[in-house]
Design an enzyme around this catalytic site. Structure first.
Site, short mmCIF file in Angstrom:
data_model
loop_
_atom_site.label_atom_id
_atom_site.label_comp_id
_atom_site.label_asym_id
_atom_site.label_seq_id
_atom_site.Cartn_x
_atom_site.Cartn_y
_atom_site.Cartn_z
N ASP A 28 5.88 25.99 -4.43
CA ASP A 28 5.73 24.67 -4.39
C ASP A 28 5.87 23.98 -2.96
OD1 ASP A 28 4.58 22.45 -5.54
OD2 ASP A 28 6.45 21.72 -6.61
N ASN A 30 3.16 23.13 -0.50
CA ASN A 30 2.41 23.40 0.41
C ASN A 30 1.69 22.07 1.06
OD1 ASN A 30 3.06 26.01 -0.29
ND2 ASN A 30 0.83 26.35 -1.04
N TRP A 33 4.19 20.10 3.30
CA TRP A 33 4.50 20.83 4.40
C TRP A 33 3.30 20.35 5.37
CZ3 TRP A 33 1.77 24.27 7.59
CH2 TRP A 33 2.62 25.23 8.43
N ARG A 41 -4.09 19.14 3.13
CA ARG A 41 -3.18 20.04 2.21
C ARG A 41 -3.60 21.59 2.21
NH1 ARG A 41 -0.60 17.40 -1.87
NH2 ARG A 41 -1.24 19.26 -3.09
N HIS A 45 -1.72 25.41 2.13
CA HIS A 45 -1.98 26.54 1.43
C HIS A 45 -2.28 27.71 2.03
CE1 HIS A 45 -2.05 23.83 -2.05
NE2 HIS A 45 -3.20 23.03 -1.75
N GLU A 75 -2.88 23.27 -15.17
CA GLU A 75 -2.88 21.66 -14.75
C GLU A 75 -3.77 21.34 -13.54
OE1 GLU A 75 -0.22 22.99 -16.38
OE2 GLU A 75 -0.61 22.10 -18.12
N ARG A 79 -6.98 18.86 -10.08
CA ARG A 79 -6.83 18.45 -8.29
C ARG A 79 -8.31 18.25 -7.94
NH1 ARG A 79 -1.95 21.24 -5.26
NH2 ARG A 79 -0.22 20.76 -6.83
N LEU A 139 6.18 48.18 -7.00
CA LEU A 139 6.47 46.92 -7.18
C LEU A 139 5.16 46.15 -7.93
CD1 LEU A 139 8.10 43.81 -6.82
CD2 LEU A 139 6.60 43.79 -4.82
N ARG A 200 12.16 28.13 -7.83
CA ARG A 200 10.99 27.06 -7.45
C ARG A 200 11.61 26.52 -5.92
NH1 ARG A 200 7.84 23.07 -11.16
NH2 ARG A 200 6.44 22.27 -9.37
N ILE A 207 10.11 23.01 -14.80
CA ILE A 207 9.33 24.36 -15.04
C ILE A 207 7.77 24.18 -14.96
CG2 ILE A 207 9.13 25.70 -16.91
CD1 ILE A 207 11.87 25.91 -16.14
N SER A 208 7.31 22.90 -15.00
CA SER A 208 5.59 23.04 -14.82
C SER A 208 4.91 23.83 -15.68
CB SER A 208 5.34 22.86 -13.50
OG SER A 208 6.01 21.91 -12.63
C1 IPE Z 1 3.31 23.95 -10.14
O1 IPE Z 1 3.12 23.40 -8.85
C2 IPE Z 1 2.16 25.02 -10.04
C3 IPE Z 1 1.96 26.14 -9.02
C4 IPE Z 1 2.89 26.19 -8.03
C5 IPE Z 1 0.71 26.82 -8.92
P1 IPE Z 1 2.63 21.81 -8.87
O2 IPE Z 1 2.78 21.21 -7.68
O3 IPE Z 1 1.19 21.72 -9.48
O4 IPE Z 1 3.43 21.05 -10.14
P2 IPE Z 1 3.84 19.54 -10.51
O5 IPE Z 1 2.54 19.24 -11.05
O6 IPE Z 1 4.28 18.87 -9.30
O7 IPE Z 1 4.71 19.69 -11.63
C1 IPE Z 2 1.99 24.57 -4.34
O1 IPE Z 2 1.90 23.43 -3.38
C2 IPE Z 2 0.42 25.09 -4.49
C3 IPE Z 2 -0.15 25.08 -5.54
C4 IPE Z 2 0.19 24.31 -6.58
C5 IPE Z 2 -1.51 25.50 -5.80
P1 IPE Z 2 1.46 22.10 -3.64
O2 IPE Z 2 -0.06 21.94 -3.28
O3 IPE Z 2 2.01 21.49 -5.08
O4 IPE Z 2 2.33 21.30 -2.64
P2 IPE Z 2 3.02 19.63 -2.84
O5 IPE Z 2 3.89 19.86 -4.09
O6 IPE Z 2 1.87 18.52 -3.03
O7 IPE Z 2 3.96 19.44 -1.58
MG MG Z 3 3.47 20.98 -5.88
#
Ligand code: IPE
Ligand code: IPE
Ligand code: MG
Length: 259
Positions: A28, A30, A33, A41, A45, A75, A79, A139, A200, A207-208
């Site tokens: 989480d 990206n 960052w 965004r 990634h 979920e 996006r 692995l 995480r 936990i998402s």
């Molecule tokens: C959880 O991250 C899913 C992945 C890392 C793939 P999210 O960024 O989507 O989670 P929430 O929505 O903030 O809980």
């Molecule tokens: C995790 O980073 C990647 C995925 C969920 C695919 P995010 O895209 O959720 O990054 P933030 O949480 O918005 O910073």
């Molecule tokens: Mg996120």
């Protein structure tokens, strides 16, 4: 920073007898960052791929047997379409680019999630990566794609209901047959031990919808590091923290000390 081939000093501080078999990571941060750098965004990634490489390397060196990465949740389909498409393209591109090296390094690629929902080019690439690396045993790198813990539990419940509905299983046998172990075998993670450690990144403490059943007794480790900055030493730090914990599984501390 030590090169990929140098041995990181933190690695020598780990107790080789207490390395978790299975580490699961929610990658989480990206987006944040990228935002810190005033970039879109997707830039975050893309830069997350290096963190995946570093985690795989660290797991191999520490002799973790299973690494499961939460790459795209059920979920996440909510996006913006552009971001979803970019993530799918990045998946295809990364698989094409990395599979040969993973094959060389003893890594077996696996996938969990509702893969039917993925674009066909992604499914094809995943199938190919899994086929090529199927014989590897060092692995197992499992990508959780279009995955959620509730989806997993629901698909297992449906599979069981279908079995029962054929009449092969009389109602008075259900309690005896559907044990925790038997239910675990219906989950997408069958054959993979439950994760002892769940990491995480990015400072989020939730936990998402990840590995809800399998993570029932996982040790949780949270770091503020954003995923694209995550490196080998961050994984070793998480493993060291894990080794400092007492896992009681409901028992008392005194009972654990006697064991
Ligand atoms: C959880 O991250 C899913 C992945 C890392 C793939 P999210 O960024 O989507 O989670 P929430 O929505 O903030 O809980
Ligand atoms: C995790 O980073 C990647 C995925 C969920 C695919 P995010 O895209 O959720 O990054 P933030 O949480 O918005 O910073
Ligand atoms: Mg996120």
């Amino acid at each position: 920073m030590p090169s990929a081939e140098e041995r990181h000093p933190l690695l020598d501080r780990l107790d080789p007898d207490r390395i978790p078999q299975h580490v699961a990571i929610t990658m989480d941060g990206n987006g944040r960052w990228a935002k810190q750098r005033s970039r879109p965004r997707v830039f975050g990634h893309k830069n997350g791929v290096e963190a995946v490489r570093a985690s795989v390397r660290a797991c191999r060196k520490a002799k973790v047997r299973f690494l499961t990465l939460y790459a795209f949740s059920t979920e996440n389909w909510k996006r913006p379409e552009r971001e979803v498409n970019a993530l799918m393209e990045l998946l295809v591109h990364s698989l094409r680019k990395e599979t040969a090296e993973l094959l060389e390094n003893g890594v077996k690629i696996a996938v969990i999630g509702n893969v039917e929902k993925l674009p066909s080019v992604c499914r094809r690439e995943l199938q190919e990566a899994m086929r090529i690396t199927a014989a590897n045993t060092d692995l197992t790198l499992t990508l959780a794609l279009s995955y959620s813990g509730r989806w997993d539990i629901l698909q297992a419940a449906r599979a069981f209901a279908h079995q029962a509905a054929t009449g092969a299983l009389p109602a008075d046998r259900i309690d005896a047959v559907l044990t925790e172990e038997a239910f675990g075998d219906l989950l997408s993670t069958h054959g993979i031990p439950d994760p002892e450690l769940l990491v995480r990144t990015s400072g989020e403490h939730r936990i998402s919808n990840y590995l809800l059943w399998q993570g029932a007794y996982s040790e949780l480790y949270f770091t503020n590091t954003l995923w694209p900055d995550f490196r080998e030493e961050d994984l070793y730090t998480a493993l060291l923290d894990f080794q400092g914990r007492e896992r009681r599984f409901g028992k008392t501390s005194e009972q654990i000390e006697v064991q």
